[in-house]
Design a protein around this motif. Structure first.
Motif, PDB file in Angstrom:
ATOM      1  N   UNK A  32      36.195  40.726  36.337  1.00  9.82           N
ATOM      2  CA  UNK A  32      35.268  39.668  36.719  1.00  9.82           C
ATOM      3  C   UNK A  32      34.148  40.296  37.526  1.00  9.82           C
ATOM      4  N   UNK A  33      32.926  40.116  37.047  1.00 16.81           N
ATOM      5  CA  UNK A  33      31.771  40.687  37.722  1.00 16.81           C
ATOM      6  C   UNK A  33      30.908  39.566  38.262  1.00 16.81           C
ATOM      7  N   UNK A  34      30.419  39.760  39.474  1.00 14.00           N
ATOM      8  CA  UNK A  34      29.611  38.713  40.091  1.00 14.00           C
ATOM      9  C   UNK A  34      28.141  39.078  40.072  1.00 14.00           C
ATOM     10  N   UNK A  35      27.328  38.058  40.210  1.00 12.52           N
ATOM     11  CA  UNK A  35      25.895  38.266  40.368  1.00 12.52           C
ATOM     12  C   UNK A  35      25.376  37.169  41.284  1.00 12.52           C
ATOM     13  N   UNK A  36      24.314  37.440  42.003  1.00 18.96           N
ATOM     14  CA  UNK A  36      23.693  36.415  42.815  1.00 18.96           C
ATOM     15  C   UNK A  36      24.587  35.859  43.890  1.00 18.96           C
ATOM     16  N   UNK A  37      24.827  34.556  43.822  1.00 19.06           N
ATOM     17  CA  UNK A  37      25.444  33.820  44.926  1.00 19.06           C
ATOM     18  C   UNK A  37      26.864  34.264  45.239  1.00 19.06           C
ATOM     19  N   UNK A  38      27.540  34.829  44.246  1.00 22.29           N
ATOM     20  CA  UNK A  38      28.931  35.191  44.473  1.00 22.29           C
ATOM     21  C   UNK A  38      29.076  36.374  45.413  1.00 22.29           C
ATOM     22  N   UNK A  39      27.993  37.130  45.634  1.00 20.01           N
ATOM     23  CA  UNK A  39      28.050  38.215  46.606  1.00 20.01           C
ATOM     24  C   UNK A  39      28.432  37.657  47.977  1.00 20.01           C
ATOM     25  N   UNK A  40      29.329  38.376  48.675  1.00 23.74           N
ATOM     26  CA  UNK A  40      29.679  37.959  50.017  1.00 23.74           C
ATOM     27  C   UNK A  40      30.644  36.813  50.086  1.00 23.74           C
ATOM     28  N   UNK A  79      31.519  45.315  43.127  1.00 25.12           N
ATOM     29  CA  UNK A  79      31.581  43.855  43.266  1.00 25.12           C
ATOM     30  C   UNK A  79      32.291  43.206  42.082  1.00 25.12           C
ATOM     31  N   UNK A  80      33.453  43.757  41.790  1.00 27.57           N
ATOM     32  CA  UNK A  80      34.255  43.218  40.700  1.00 27.57           C
ATOM     33  C   UNK A  80      35.666  42.914  41.189  1.00 27.57           C
ATOM     34  N   UNK A  81      36.279  41.995  40.499  1.00 26.94           N
ATOM     35  CA  UNK A  81      37.671  41.649  40.738  1.00 26.94           C
ATOM     36  C   UNK A  81      38.424  41.824  39.431  1.00 26.94           C
ATOM     37  N   UNK A  82      39.655  42.277  39.533  1.00 28.56           N
ATOM     38  CA  UNK A  82      40.454  42.558  38.348  1.00 28.56           C
ATOM     39  C   UNK A  82      41.774  41.786  38.407  1.00 28.56           C
ATOM     40  N   UNK A  83      42.329  41.548  37.229  1.00 28.02           N
ATOM     41  CA  UNK A  83      43.669  40.989  37.136  1.00 28.02           C
ATOM     42  C   UNK A  83      44.434  41.823  36.116  1.00 28.02           C
ATOM     43  N   UNK A  84      45.327  42.668  36.615  1.00 28.19           N
ATOM     44  CA  UNK A  84      46.191  43.460  35.757  1.00 28.19           C
ATOM     45  C   UNK A  84      47.396  42.605  35.392  1.00 28.19           C
ATOM     46  N   UNK A  85      47.613  42.411  34.114  1.00 26.03           N
ATOM     47  CA  UNK A  85      48.700  41.556  33.654  1.00 26.03           C
ATOM     48  C   UNK A  85      49.668  42.382  32.821  1.00 26.03           C
ATOM     49  N   UNK A  86      50.879  42.529  33.316  1.00 28.14           N
ATOM     50  CA  UNK A  86      51.922  43.299  32.639  1.00 28.14           C
ATOM     51  C   UNK A  86      53.073  42.387  32.243  1.00 28.14           C
ATOM     52  N   UNK A  87      53.889  42.866  31.312  1.00 29.18           N
ATOM     53  CA  UNK A  87      55.075  42.117  30.841  1.00 29.18           C
ATOM     54  C   UNK A  87      54.681  40.686  30.495  1.00 29.18           C
TER      55      UNK A  87
END
Length: 127
Positions: A22-30, A77-85
């Motif tokens: 998930x990558x943010x731009x603009x308002x999502x910063x901070x 400025x990214x968030x990740x979700x690693x999904x296993x099993x």
């Protein structure tokens, strides 16, 4: 353009893995916190995981704890979700969301408390 952009969804077999970004731009910063929600066909949107940006505190839906891992990268400025099993019941459209202000308890799990959203990325787990 949506303030958040997800990627990484796809088709995977039961027991397999995927990594959502998930990558943010603009308002999502901070933002104070970022979260992943999911919505399966015919069901309500449900909380999956969240992370606070500064402290890195993480919380998970009980059914994914131990299988999924949320992480953040402040440099990009990214968030990740690693999904296993992965299980068939994990099939859903996954959405990234962020909120600007502090939350605690049930507020952090409520999709109505998040201001910015992405368009979602589809995850299909086949048996």
């Amino acid at each position: 353009q949506a303030p958040l952009v997800e990627s990484g969804g796809g088709l995977v077999q039961v027991g397999g893995s995927l990594r959502l970004s998930c990558e943010s731009s603009g308002r999502a910063f901070g933002s104070y916190a970022w979260a992943w929600f999911r919505q399966a066909p015919g069901k309500e949107r449900e909380f999956v995981a969240a992370v606070t940006w500064r402290a890195g505190k993480k919380v998970y839906l009980g059914s994914v704890e131990g299988r999924f891992a949320i992480s953040r990268d402040s440099a990009s400025n990214q968030v990740y979700l690693q999904m296993d099993r992965l299980k068939a019941e994990d099939t859903a459209r996954y959405y990234c969301a962020s909120r600007q202000t502090y939350c605690s308890g049930s507020v952090c799990y409520d999709s109505r408390e998040y201001e910015d959203w992405g368009q979602g990325t589809l995850v299909t787990v086949s048996s």
